[in-house]
Design an enzyme around this catalytic site. Structure first.
Site, short mmCIF file in Angstrom:
data_model
loop_
_atom_site.label_atom_id
_atom_site.label_comp_id
_atom_site.label_asym_id
_atom_site.label_seq_id
_atom_site.Cartn_x
_atom_site.Cartn_y
_atom_site.Cartn_z
N ASP A 59 52.68 -7.27 120.88
CA ASP A 59 52.80 -6.17 119.90
C ASP A 59 52.07 -4.96 120.48
O ASP A 59 52.52 -3.82 120.34
CB ASP A 59 52.08 -6.50 118.57
CG ASP A 59 52.76 -7.60 117.77
OD1 ASP A 59 54.00 -7.64 117.74
OD2 ASP A 59 52.02 -8.41 117.16
N HIS B 213 49.59 -9.33 118.15
CA HIS B 213 49.91 -10.23 119.24
C HIS B 213 49.75 -9.40 120.51
O HIS B 213 49.89 -8.17 120.48
CB HIS B 213 51.36 -10.72 119.15
CG HIS B 213 51.59 -11.62 117.96
ND1 HIS B 213 52.55 -11.36 117.01
CD2 HIS B 213 50.99 -12.77 117.59
CE1 HIS B 213 52.53 -12.33 116.09
NE2 HIS B 213 51.58 -13.19 116.43
C1 GLO Z 1 52.27 -18.84 111.87
C2 GLO Z 1 50.99 -18.19 112.08
C3 GLO Z 1 51.13 -16.84 112.75
C4 GLO Z 1 49.82 -16.43 113.38
C5 GLO Z 1 49.96 -15.16 114.19
C6 GLO Z 1 48.67 -14.85 114.93
O1 GLO Z 1 52.38 -19.82 111.18
O2 GLO Z 1 50.31 -18.07 110.87
O3 GLO Z 1 51.59 -15.86 111.85
O4 GLO Z 1 48.86 -16.23 112.41
O5 GLO Z 1 51.00 -15.32 115.09
O6 GLO Z 1 48.58 -15.61 116.05
#
Ligand code: GLO
Ligand code: MG
Length: 344
Positions: A52, A49
């Site tokens: 992150d 993210h």
């Molecule tokens: C939630 C999503 C989440 C995304 C991550 C990347 O349901 O799967 O995990 O994949 O935040 O944007």
């Protein structure tokens, strides 16, 4: 051409075990310690993210953002890790409470686009041209609260601005039909790719398919992947598993429905996915009951199951498949698949 797969996960996949009904049950692991786990667990790629990668994205100056991202790049290089993608985490900011790109308030829509441009900048400082857009709160709890037709246009406008912001960036939309909202816009890969083709540069907009999200939409993840692969639009995956249409579980890949997992691997093989050099991303959550010292097992286990299924797909007798198809005896084909999976 390589037939080897590359694997990635995001730092959020090592978690403290909180759920809507209870607090964390495991200690927080520092980001640097998480990075050190990647190689140990057999992973090369890191999914990020924006926050992150660079904490407090919004409050940093452009120069601070650049410095922080470039420092992280050095750490990644030092660990021998590759950044797979950056995803803007609009859904955790109080401003994004009713969505970002589709918020009713124009100031919020502007913030969401500005913040995502910053995430694009982070991606380019880290050395990846891939951004994932999981459109978390872009939907409604109450349908009457937004104009859904307008909402699609807002999302296309936002994507266009991102494409114009950086001529290298590629956007992979991660569809999901619900959660956190009751109804999400862009619930399936069909919706995502239709949006892609309406943007100013369709070549730079594709998709990421998550197993659980397809199942929550009542769809088969391998067919969703096939649809994207047929258009060269499968730019990443979030493999996991999901026990029926309930809350998003992010279980270990293959742990609920091994046959479906086999078919996801099969379609990736049929589509030549490993030759693209793209990552097999996992989006798996450790169970809340898991003790801290074994709370990373779900990642290594998912990878092991994936690789075992690659062997199964590659060793399925092609002559049996051909004969069953020629004879239109799909009962025999099904039995052969099941016996193969059961080790006979
Ligand atoms: C939630 C999503 C989440 C995304 C991550 C990347 O349901 O799967 O995990 O994949 O935040 O944007
Ligand atoms: Mg995901």
């Amino acid at each position: 051409m390589s037939t080897e797969y590359r694997f990635s996960f995001g730092p959020w996949n090592i978690s403290e075990g909180a759920d809507p009904f209870g607090p964390p049950v495991r200690p927080t692991i520092e980001f640097s310690k998480k990075l050190a786990s990647y190689k140990k667990l057999g992973f090369e790629g890191v999914q990020f993210h924006d926050d992150d990668a660079v904490p407090d994205v919004d409050s940093k100056s452009a120069a601070e953002l650049e410095r922080a991202a470039k420092e992280l790049k050095k750490v990644l290089d030092g660990e021998g890790l590759v950044p797979e993608f950056v995803a803007p985490r609009l859904w955790e900011d109080p401003r994004g409470i009713d969505g970002g790109f589709t918020a009713n308030c124009p100031d919020v829509r502007k913030w969401a686009i500005d913040r995502t441009k910053r995430a694009v900048d982070i991606a380019s400082y880290l050395g990846t041209n891939l951004m994932v857009l999981w459109l978390a709160r872009e939907g409604t709890y109450i349908r009457e609260s937004k104009n859904a037709i307008q909402a699609y246009q807002y999302q296309i406008d936002a994507i266009n601005q991102l494409l114009e912001h950086n001529p290298e960036i590629h956007l992979a939309i991660e569809p999901k039909p619900n959660e956190p909202t009751d109804q999400a816009y862009v619930p399936t890969i069909g919706h995502a790719l239709a949006v892609a083709y309406r943007t100013v540069d369709p070549n730079r907009v594709g998709g990421l398919i998550e197993t659980a999200h397809a199942r929550l939409a009542g769809l088969d993840a391998s067919d969703e992947m096939a649809f994207a692969l047929s258009m060269d639009k499968l730019w990443s995956v979030h493999l996991n598993d999901q026990n029926g249409m309930k809350y998003d579980q992010d279980k270990t890949f293959g742990a609920v429905d091994l046959r479906s997992a086999y078919n996801q691997v099969r379609v990736l093989e049929l589509g030549g996915y490993p030759q693209t050099g793209r990552f097999i991303g996992l989006d798996v959550k450790a169970m809340r009951t898991q003790k801290a010292d074994v709370a990373e097992r779900h990642l290594a286990n998912s990878k092991t199951i994936f690789l075992r299924l690659v062997e199964k797909v590659r060793s399925f007798p092609k002559d049996v498949e051909r004969q069953c198809i020629e004879a239109r005896d799909y009962e025999a084909l099904e039995m052969a698949v099941i016996e193969h999976l059961m080790g006979k």
